[in-house]
Scaffold this motif. Structure first.
Motif, PDB file in Angstrom:
ATOM      1  N   SER A 221      45.137  46.893  46.712  1.00 51.66           N
ATOM      2  CA  SER A 221      45.869  46.502  44.975  1.00 51.66           C
ATOM      3  C   SER A 221      45.961  45.034  44.953  1.00 51.66           C
ATOM      4  O   SER A 221      45.186  44.718  45.915  1.00 51.66           O
ATOM      5  CB  SER A 221      47.603  47.668  45.779  1.00 51.66           C
ATOM      6  OG  SER A 221      47.768  48.186  45.354  1.00 51.66           O
ATOM      7  N   ILE A 222      46.649  44.080  43.887  1.00 53.40           N
ATOM      8  CA  ILE A 222      46.501  43.078  43.778  1.00 53.40           C
ATOM      9  C   ILE A 222      47.582  42.378  43.894  1.00 53.40           C
ATOM     10  O   ILE A 222      48.195  42.606  43.883  1.00 53.40           O
ATOM     11  CB  ILE A 222      46.037  42.845  42.836  1.00 53.40           C
ATOM     12  CG1 ILE A 222      44.377  43.414  42.541  1.00 53.40           C
ATOM     13  CG2 ILE A 222      45.554  40.833  42.580  1.00 53.40           C
ATOM     14  CD1 ILE A 222      43.730  43.278  41.321  1.00 53.40           C
ATOM     15  N   LEU A 223      47.706  41.751  44.624  1.00 51.68           N
ATOM     16  CA  LEU A 223      49.021  40.011  45.304  1.00 51.68           C
ATOM     17  C   LEU A 223      48.297  39.338  44.107  1.00 51.68           C
ATOM     18  O   LEU A 223      47.584  37.965  44.267  1.00 51.68           O
ATOM     19  CB  LEU A 223      48.546  39.420  45.957  1.00 51.68           C
ATOM     20  CG  LEU A 223      50.612  38.881  46.273  1.00 51.68           C
ATOM     21  CD1 LEU A 223      51.659  38.741  45.459  1.00 51.68           C
ATOM     22  CD2 LEU A 223      50.048  38.042  47.729  1.00 51.68           C
ATOM     23  N   ASP A 224      49.204  39.128  42.593  1.00 56.35           N
ATOM     24  CA  ASP A 224      48.399  37.792  41.847  1.00 56.35           C
ATOM     25  C   ASP A 224      49.464  36.206  41.863  1.00 56.35           C
ATOM     26  O   ASP A 224      50.776  37.203  41.634  1.00 56.35           O
ATOM     27  CB  ASP A 224      48.672  38.201  39.836  1.00 56.35           C
ATOM     28  CG  ASP A 224      48.514  37.296  39.372  1.00 56.35           C
ATOM     29  OD1 ASP A 224      47.741  36.213  39.153  1.00 56.35           O
ATOM     30  OD2 ASP A 224      47.775  37.915  37.832  1.00 56.35           O
TER      31      ASP A 224
ATOM     32  N   VAL B 177      41.193  37.320  50.200  1.00 54.58           N
ATOM     33  CA  VAL B 177      39.663  37.893  50.027  1.00 54.58           C
ATOM     34  C   VAL B 177      38.268  36.510  48.852  1.00 54.58           C
ATOM     35  O   VAL B 177      39.232  36.218  48.352  1.00 54.58           O
ATOM     36  CB  VAL B 177      40.056  39.285  48.825  1.00 54.58           C
ATOM     37  CG1 VAL B 177      38.114  39.445  48.723  1.00 54.58           C
ATOM     38  CG2 VAL B 177      39.936  40.749  49.841  1.00 54.58           C
ATOM     39  N   ILE B 178      37.305  36.265  48.884  1.00 57.37           N
ATOM     40  CA  ILE B 178      36.603  35.746  48.208  1.00 57.37           C
ATOM     41  C   ILE B 178      34.916  36.628  47.762  1.00 57.37           C
ATOM     42  O   ILE B 178      34.636  36.394  49.082  1.00 57.37           O
ATOM     43  CB  ILE B 178      36.363  34.575  48.881  1.00 57.37           C
ATOM     44  CG1 ILE B 178      37.700  33.517  48.320  1.00 57.37           C
ATOM     45  CG2 ILE B 178      35.892  33.614  47.392  1.00 57.37           C
ATOM     46  CD1 ILE B 178      37.497  32.156  48.429  1.00 57.37           C
TER      47      ILE B 178
ATOM     48  N   SER C  81      42.703  36.923  45.897  1.00 54.38           N
ATOM     49  CA  SER C  81      41.699  36.449  45.481  1.00 54.38           C
ATOM     50  C   SER C  81      42.330  34.457  45.933  1.00 54.38           C
ATOM     51  O   SER C  81      42.847  34.444  44.266  1.00 54.38           O
ATOM     52  CB  SER C  81      40.872  36.765  44.486  1.00 54.38           C
ATOM     53  OG  SER C  81      40.150  35.752  44.232  1.00 54.38           O
ATOM     54  N   SER C  82      41.908  34.106  46.174  1.00 53.49           N
ATOM     55  CA  SER C  82      42.544  33.057  46.267  1.00 53.49           C
ATOM     56  C   SER C  82      41.341  31.622  45.986  1.00 53.49           C
ATOM     57  O   SER C  82      41.397  30.921  46.008  1.00 53.49           O
ATOM     58  CB  SER C  82      42.756  31.820  48.313  1.00 53.49           C
ATOM     59  OG  SER C  82      41.611  32.351  48.368  1.00 53.49           O
TER      60      SER C  82
ATOM     61  N   ALA D 247      36.016  32.062  38.957  1.00 57.17           N
ATOM     62  CA  ALA D 247      34.813  32.878  40.572  1.00 57.17           C
ATOM     63  C   ALA D 247      36.251  33.338  40.872  1.00 57.17           C
ATOM     64  O   ALA D 247      36.692  34.551  41.417  1.00 57.17           O
ATOM     65  CB  ALA D 247      34.654  31.975  41.343  1.00 57.17           C
ATOM     66  N   TRP D 248      37.515  33.780  40.523  1.00 59.30           N
ATOM     67  CA  TRP D 248      39.111  34.465  41.167  1.00 59.30           C
ATOM     68  C   TRP D 248      38.666  35.698  40.090  1.00 59.30           C
ATOM     69  O   TRP D 248      38.851  37.400  41.124  1.00 59.30           O
ATOM     70  CB  TRP D 248      40.463  33.647  40.417  1.00 59.30           C
ATOM     71  CG  TRP D 248      41.348  34.525  40.770  1.00 59.30           C
ATOM     72  CD1 TRP D 248      42.324  35.009  41.557  1.00 59.30           C
ATOM     73  CD2 TRP D 248      42.611  35.386  39.172  1.00 59.30           C
ATOM     74  NE1 TRP D 248      43.014  35.705  41.036  1.00 59.30           N
ATOM     75  CE2 TRP D 248      43.009  35.635  39.959  1.00 59.30           C
ATOM     76  CE3 TRP D 248      42.398  35.143  38.135  1.00 59.30           C
ATOM     77  CZ2 TRP D 248      43.942  36.313  38.804  1.00 59.30           C
ATOM     78  CZ3 TRP D 248      42.952  35.519  37.360  1.00 59.30           C
ATOM     79  CH2 TRP D 248      44.216  36.185  37.289  1.00 59.30           C
TER      80      TRP D 248
END
Length: 339
Positions: free
Chosen positions: A10-13, A226-227, A309-310, A316-317
């Motif tokens: 999942s994603i934390l935006d 994550v990058i 994604s920071s 790039a994000w």
């Protein structure tokens, strides 16, 4: 060749407002990302309540969720989280009950007890400094409004009652782990910025978990930075930009440092604390990130990973989240609810 992970992602935006951007730019990017994430196969996207932070646009969390939900079709959306001591439980039940009625089966409600702000902002929010002490009781009151019967005689949430919006307890300490276990709720640990207690918190949660009407078995969500980029060098460059930005945010209290100044601070004791915050970070090519996520999932025993994604640059994000989805074969799996 993609190799599926054994658990959902999942994603934390963070709804970041980049340099030269407005909050509107951030919202448009969040919608674009959510549409892509739905197509890529992510399970859910969460947004966090923060206040008085010029770089984060998700302060009106339920409003942002409503906007993104109206522009997507299937992906689950929720708060990660609502800082419940900032609000009356009835108000949150009505807000998320409204969301659930508008978008059935798609809404999550993660709850935290931190202020999501500094002391001065707490005063501006009219928050009682001692309100966090009633967090467990407030969670139960909120749950009653959403599931019934209400724990406050004569008071019902409309909308809200009967929507059964699934609750999640968020935390970065052992308190949240014990509360989630006692209430039989899913537990999400903020290991993307507060990694120290991760393993102990998960162990306590699993050991003390009591089944509930919402959840029969423990469900752990662990957050991880994550990058991903096409080369390790590019990913490391983006990661360095992220660390420099955090120096300005946490050490400089919003001040902008030159790259040279930020690098000097990163070598100081204060800088080492910033580096410790990003201990759990998957950085590199897609294969490198995939391998890290697999090891992290195995080490923690998490049931779900929430990636953050920071990367500072918007392209790039977005690219980072796409690469992770591609290499982990997310599109081959069905989303989960843990509710």
């Amino acid at each position: 060749m993609t190799v599926p992970l054994s658990i959902p992602l999942s994603i934390l935006d963070l709804a970041q407002i980049g340099t030269g951007e407005t909050a509107g730019d951030s919202f448009r990017a969040s919608v674009e990302m959510a549409r892509n994430a739905e197509r890529w196969g992510y399970s859910r996207i969460w947004y966090a309540e923060h206040h008085n932070m010029p770089s984060i646009a998700s302060s009106a969390t339920s409003v942002l969720i409503a906007h993104v939900a109206a522009h997507t079709e299937r992906i689950r959306l929720g708060a990660g989280g609502i800082m419940l001591p900032n609000h009356a439980p009835l108000t949150i039940a009505e807000q998320f009950g409204t969301l659930a009625e508008l978008h059935p089966g798609r809404i999550d409600l993660g709850l935290g007890r931190a202020p999501g702000s500094d002391q001065q902002t707490m005063r501006a929010l009219r928050r009682d400094p001692g309100s966090a002490e009633s967090f467990p009781q407030d969670v139960l009151e909120l749950q009653g409004y959403l599931t019934g019967p209400s724990r406050v005689p004569g008071i019902e949430a409309t909308p809200g009652k009967g929507t059964e919006v699934p609750l999640y307890i968020l935390g970065s300490s052992l308190f949240g782990a014990r509360l989630a276990a006692a209430l039989g709720l899913p537990y999400a640990f903020a290991s993307h910025f507060a990694p120290n207690a991760l393993m102990d918190a998960i162990a306590i949660y699993r050991r003390e978990f009591r089944p509930s009407a919402q959840l029969a078995q423990p469900h752990v969500i662990a957050a991880v930075n994550v990058i991903a980029a096409d080369t390790d060098e590019e990913a490391q460059r983006l990661f360095l930009e992220t660390k420099r930005k955090r120096v300005g945010l946490f050490v400089g209290r919003g001040r902008t440092f030159t790259p040279e100044e930020a690098d000097m601070i990163l070598e100081s004791p204060a800088g080492q604390q910033v580096l410790a915050m990003v201990r759990y970070s998957a950085v590199g090519t897609p294969d490198t990130v995939h391998d890290y996520l697999g090891r992290f999932a195995e080490q923690t025993g998490a049931d779900e990973l929430m990636v953050v994604s920071s990367a500072s640059a918007r392209d790039a994000w977005m690219r980072s989240l796409e690469l992770v989805a591609d290499v982990t074969d997310l599109a081959s799996r069905q989303p989960i609810t843990a509710g």
